[in-house]
Write a protein that holds these residues in place. Structure first.
Motif, mmCIF file in Angstrom:
data_model
loop_
_atom_site.group_PDB
_atom_site.id
_atom_site.type_symbol
_atom_site.label_atom_id
_atom_site.label_comp_id
_atom_site.label_asym_id
_atom_site.label_seq_id
_atom_site.Cartn_x
_atom_site.Cartn_y
_atom_site.Cartn_z
ATOM 1 N N UNK A 5 3.201 11.071 -17.512
ATOM 2 C CA UNK A 5 3.791 12.262 -16.881
ATOM 3 C C UNK A 5 4.383 11.899 -15.522
ATOM 4 N N UNK A 6 3.621 11.175 -14.702
ATOM 5 C CA UNK A 6 4.119 10.792 -13.366
ATOM 6 C C UNK A 6 5.346 9.903 -13.453
ATOM 7 N N UNK A 7 5.309 8.913 -14.353
ATOM 8 C CA UNK A 7 6.473 8.031 -14.511
ATOM 9 C C UNK A 7 7.672 8.853 -15.002
ATOM 10 N N UNK A 8 7.406 9.770 -15.930
ATOM 11 C CA UNK A 8 8.492 10.597 -16.462
ATOM 12 C C UNK A 8 9.178 11.393 -15.354
ATOM 13 N N UNK A 9 8.387 11.911 -14.422
ATOM 14 C CA UNK A 9 8.972 12.660 -13.299
ATOM 15 C C UNK A 9 9.955 11.744 -12.557
ATOM 16 N N UNK A 32 0.724 12.999 -9.754
ATOM 17 C CA UNK A 32 1.187 12.577 -8.444
ATOM 18 C C UNK A 32 1.032 11.072 -8.210
ATOM 19 N N UNK A 33 -0.139 10.531 -8.535
ATOM 20 C CA UNK A 33 -0.384 9.113 -8.224
ATOM 21 C C UNK A 33 0.587 8.197 -8.966
ATOM 22 N N UNK A 34 0.861 8.522 -10.246
ATOM 23 C CA UNK A 34 1.779 7.644 -10.990
ATOM 24 C C UNK A 34 3.232 7.903 -10.606
ATOM 25 N N UNK A 35 3.531 9.129 -10.187
ATOM 26 C CA UNK A 35 4.891 9.386 -9.682
ATOM 27 C C UNK A 35 5.107 8.551 -8.412
ATOM 28 N N UNK A 36 4.129 8.557 -7.518
ATOM 29 C CA UNK A 36 4.253 7.788 -6.271
ATOM 30 C C UNK A 36 4.394 6.299 -6.601
ATOM 31 N N UNK A 37 3.590 5.825 -7.551
ATOM 32 C CA UNK A 37 3.626 4.390 -7.886
ATOM 33 C C UNK A 37 5.027 3.954 -8.310
ATOM 34 N N UNK A 38 5.643 4.711 -9.228
ATOM 35 C CA UNK A 38 6.957 4.286 -9.717
ATOM 36 C C UNK A 38 8.049 4.506 -8.664
ATOM 37 N N UNK A 39 7.934 5.587 -7.929
ATOM 38 C CA UNK A 39 8.945 5.866 -6.900
ATOM 39 C C UNK A 39 8.924 4.761 -5.831
ATOM 40 N N UNK A 83 8.004 1.726 -6.378
ATOM 41 C CA UNK A 83 8.596 0.526 -7.005
ATOM 42 C C UNK A 83 10.126 0.562 -6.950
ATOM 43 N N UNK A 84 10.688 1.785 -6.955
ATOM 44 C CA UNK A 84 12.154 1.912 -6.851
ATOM 45 C C UNK A 84 12.627 1.716 -5.411
ATOM 46 N N UNK A 85 11.684 1.648 -4.477
ATOM 47 C CA UNK A 85 12.058 1.375 -3.078
ATOM 48 C C UNK A 85 11.957 2.572 -2.157
ATOM 49 N N UNK A 86 11.562 3.740 -2.679
ATOM 50 C CA UNK A 86 11.474 4.941 -1.842
ATOM 51 C C UNK A 86 10.200 4.974 -1.008
ATOM 52 N N UNK A 87 10.196 5.871 -0.028
ATOM 53 C CA UNK A 87 9.041 5.969 0.881
ATOM 54 C C UNK A 87 8.386 7.343 0.756
ATOM 55 N N UNK A 147 3.998 8.525 8.801
ATOM 56 C CA UNK A 147 5.465 8.575 8.854
ATOM 57 C C UNK A 147 6.130 7.301 8.336
ATOM 58 N N UNK A 148 5.425 6.156 8.461
ATOM 59 C CA UNK A 148 6.009 4.901 7.955
ATOM 60 C C UNK A 148 5.814 4.738 6.458
ATOM 61 N N UNK A 149 5.108 5.670 5.868
ATOM 62 C CA UNK A 149 4.882 5.617 4.423
ATOM 63 C C UNK A 149 3.410 5.439 4.107
ATOM 64 N N UNK A 150 2.937 6.208 3.112
ATOM 65 C CA UNK A 150 1.517 6.110 2.734
ATOM 66 C C UNK A 150 1.308 4.824 1.942
ATOM 67 N N UNK A 151 0.066 4.338 1.955
ATOM 68 C CA UNK A 151 -0.284 3.147 1.176
ATOM 69 C C UNK A 151 -1.044 3.640 -0.063
ATOM 70 N N UNK A 152 -0.378 3.564 -1.220
ATOM 71 C CA UNK A 152 -0.934 4.166 -2.437
ATOM 72 C C UNK A 152 -2.309 3.600 -2.789
ATOM 73 N N UNK A 153 -2.424 2.269 -2.761
ATOM 74 C CA UNK A 153 -3.705 1.676 -3.176
ATOM 75 C C UNK A 153 -4.816 2.046 -2.203
#
Ligand code: NAD
Length: 428
Positions: free
Chosen positions: A191-195, A224-231, A233-237, A257-263
Motif C-alpha cells: 500500500x505504501x509503495x503504491x502511494x 506511512x512507513x513504506x511510503x516514506x521508504x520509497x519516497x 529512495x526516489x530522493x525526496x525529503x 527540518x533536514x529530513x527525518x531518519x526513517x530507520x
C-alpha cells in the motif's frame, strides 16, 4: 453538504450520485449501484474463557460482483456499524475497478474490541464468523482479507474453518495470510509503495523532480512507513510525521527540518505506529501539536492515518506551497475541504486510487494461491508498479482531456467499468 461529520454510506452514495449525473447513467443502473447487492447480518455466539457465552454481531456486505468475486477486509471494531461496512464495500467496488482487477467490492465486520479478547476467544470468534457465512463467501464468490484490528493469524483461522467445513483446500478463499502459509511477499510494502508509485507519476506530469520536493505525512504505521521508504529512495525529503500517543491520548507531529531518519524513527516506534516521544526528543526531533503535519511548508502531503483529517478547519492551515495531496488513508478529506483543494488547483491523488496497492497485491496473492506457485518479492512489486502506474495514467489522462478533478476522473473510470459490467451481463 452542511456539515463535515457525515454518515459514511450517505457520503459514498452522494459521491456516486454526482458521478452518475456526469455519466448520465440510466435509472436502473443507478438504483442497482447505489445500494449493495447483498448483505448478511448475523449473530456469533462465542464460548468465553470463563465458560459464559457472549454473542457478537457480525456483518458482510457484497456491494457488487459484476466484474468478479467480491473483495474486501473484515474489521473488528467496537463502533462498527452497518452503514460504515456498506460504504466501505461500495468504495471497494470502485477501488478494484479503477485499478482494473477482476474483482467486485465487499466488506465485513464484527462489533467487538479484540484488545479485550484472549487469543482463544479471538480464534473462536473468527471461526464463528466463517461458520455463519461459509455458504455465502468463497474463492469464486467473495474473498475476505484483514482490515482494522484483524491480522494474518485471524485470516489463517478463518481459512482453516472454511476448509474444515468444505472438506478441501481453498487457499484462494482469503488473503492477507502469513507468508509461507499462502501469503504473498510484498504485501506489507504494497500500500505504501503504491502511494509513492502514484506520487512519482504525478511529479512527472507536473515536471517536478522528486529530489526537489519535501513531504509531510500523517501517521507512522504500515502505509506511512513504506511510503516514506520509497519516497526517500526516489530522493525526496520527509520533514514531518505525526502519530497517536497512546499514553497521552493525543496526537503529535515530529519534525526534523533536514529530513527525518526513517530507520531511527522505526527503532523508537511501537507495533501500533506510535513514536516514543522522549526518545524522539533525544534524537533531535521537535515535538509539535498533532495537526502541525498539515501546516508544514512542503510540496506534498500524505495523510495516512484516519478519515476526515483534511476538513473545513485544518484545510485553512495548509501551506500555499503544497502541490500534491496523496491520500494514503481511506476518506481523509471531507467534501468541504475537497472543494477548497479543487479551488486551489491542488493535485489530489484520491484514496481509492492512491491506496489501491494493498488490494492489488491481495489479488496477486489469490492468483499465486490458485497457481500454487509463488513469486519473488521483486516480481510482485514489479507487477504492482505496472498496475498502479497504468491506473494512474488512465485517470490523469481522462482528468486532463475532460478537465475533471482527479477524484471525479477516477470515479468516472471506476463507475463506468462497473456499469458496463452490469449491462453486459444483462442485469440492467
Ligand atoms: P496503522 O494502524 O498501521 O497506522 C496508523 C497510524 O496512524 C499510526 O501511526 C497511528 O499512530 C496513526 N494515528 C492514529 N490516529 C492518529 C491521529 N489522530 N493523528 C495522527 N496519527 C494518528 O494503519 P495503516 O495500515 O497504516 O492504515 C492507515 C490508513 O490507510 C487507514 O485509513 C487505512 O484504512 C488505510 N489503508 C490501509 C491499507 C493497508 O494495506 N494497510 C490499505 C488501504 C487503505
Amino acid at each position: 453538504m452542511a456539515n463535515d461529520s457525515f454518515n459514511p454510506f450517505e457520503m459514498a452514495q452522494q459521491q456516486f450520485d454526482h458521478v452518475a449525473d456526469v455519466l448520465e447513467l440510466d435509472e436502473s443502473t443507478r438504483n442497482l449501484l447505489r445500494e449493495p447487492l447483498r448483505e448478511y447480518h448475523f449473530s456469533i455466539p462465542v464460548r468465553m474463557d470463563d465458560g459464559t457465552v457472549q454473542v457478537f454481531r457480525g456483518f458482510r456486505v457484497q456491494h457488487n460482483d459484476a466484474r468478479g468475486p467480491c473483495k474486501g477486509g473484515i474489521r473488528f471494531h467496537p463502533q462498527e456499524t452497518a452503514d460504515t461496512v456498506r460504504a466501505l464495500a461500495m468504495w471497494m467496488t470502485w477501488k478494484c475497478a479503477v485499478v482494473d482487477i477482476p474483482l467486485g467490492g465487499g466488506k465485513g465486520g464484527v462489533i467487538c474490541d479484540p484488545h479485550n479478547l484472549s487469543l482463544g476467544e479471538q480464534e473462536r470468534l473468527c471461526r464463528g464468523w466463517v461458520r455463519q457465512l461459509a455458504r455465502n463467501v468463497g474463492p469464486l464468490a467473495d474473498v475476505p482479507a484483514p482490515d482494522v484490528m484483524t491480522n494474518a493469524q485471524h485470516m489463517l483461522w478463518m481459512l482453516d474453518e472454511y476448509e474444515t467445513i468444505h472438506g478441501n483446500k481453498y487457499p484462494g478463499f482469503i488473503t492477507g495470510k502469513p507468508v509461507g502459509m499462502g501469503g504473498s511477499l510484498g504485501r506489507t510494502e504494497a500500500t505504501g509503495f503504491g502511494v509513492i508509485y502514484t506520487v512519482r507519476e504525478a511529479l512527472k506530469e507536473l515536471g517536478i523532480r522528486p529530489e526537489d520536493t519535501s513531504v509531510s505525512v500523517q501517521g507512522f504505521g504500515n502505509v506511512s512507513q513504506y511510503a516514506i521508504q520509497l519516497y526517500e529512495q526516489l530522493g525526496g525529503k520527509v520533514v514531518a510525521v505525526s502519530c497517536w500517543d497512546q499514553g497521552d491520548q493525543t496526537s503529535y507531529t515530529y519534525r526534523k527540518k533536514d529530513g527525518v531518519d526513517l530507520e531511527e524513527l522505526r527503532g523508537i516506534t511501537d507495533r501500533f505506529g506510535g513514536i516514543d516521544k522522549t526518545k524522539a526528543e533525544t534524537c533531535g526531533y521537535e515535538r509539535l501539536p498533532g495537526d502541525a503535519w498539515i501546516e508544514q511548508d512542503v510540496d506534498i502531503l500524505i495523510p495516512s492515518a484516519l478519515e476526515n483529517q483534511i476538513n473545513a478547519e485544518t484545510v485553512k492551515k495548509m501551506s500555499r506551497r503544497v502541490k500534491i495531496v496523496a491520500e494514503g488513508a481511506n476518506g481523509p478529506t471531507t467534501p468541504e475541504a475537497d472543494r477548497v483543494l479543487k479551488e486551489r488547483g491542488i493535485y489530489v491523488i484520491p484514496d481509492f486510487l492512491a491506496n489501491a496497492g494493498g488490494v492489488t497485491c491481495s489479488y496477486f496473492e489469490q492468483v499465486q494461491c490458485n497457481m500454487n506457485y509463488f513469486w519473488s518479492k521483486d516480481e510482485v512489486l514489479g507487477k504492482l508498479d505496472q498496475k498502479m502506474t497504468a491506473a494512474f495514467i488512465a485517470v490523469s489522462d481522462l482528468a486532463r482531456r475532460k478537465k475533471l478533478f482527479m477524484r471525479d476522473a477516477a470515479y468516472v473510470i471506476a463507475i463506468s467499468r462497473v456499469a458496463s459490467g452490469c449491462k453486459d451481463r444483462g442485469w440492467v
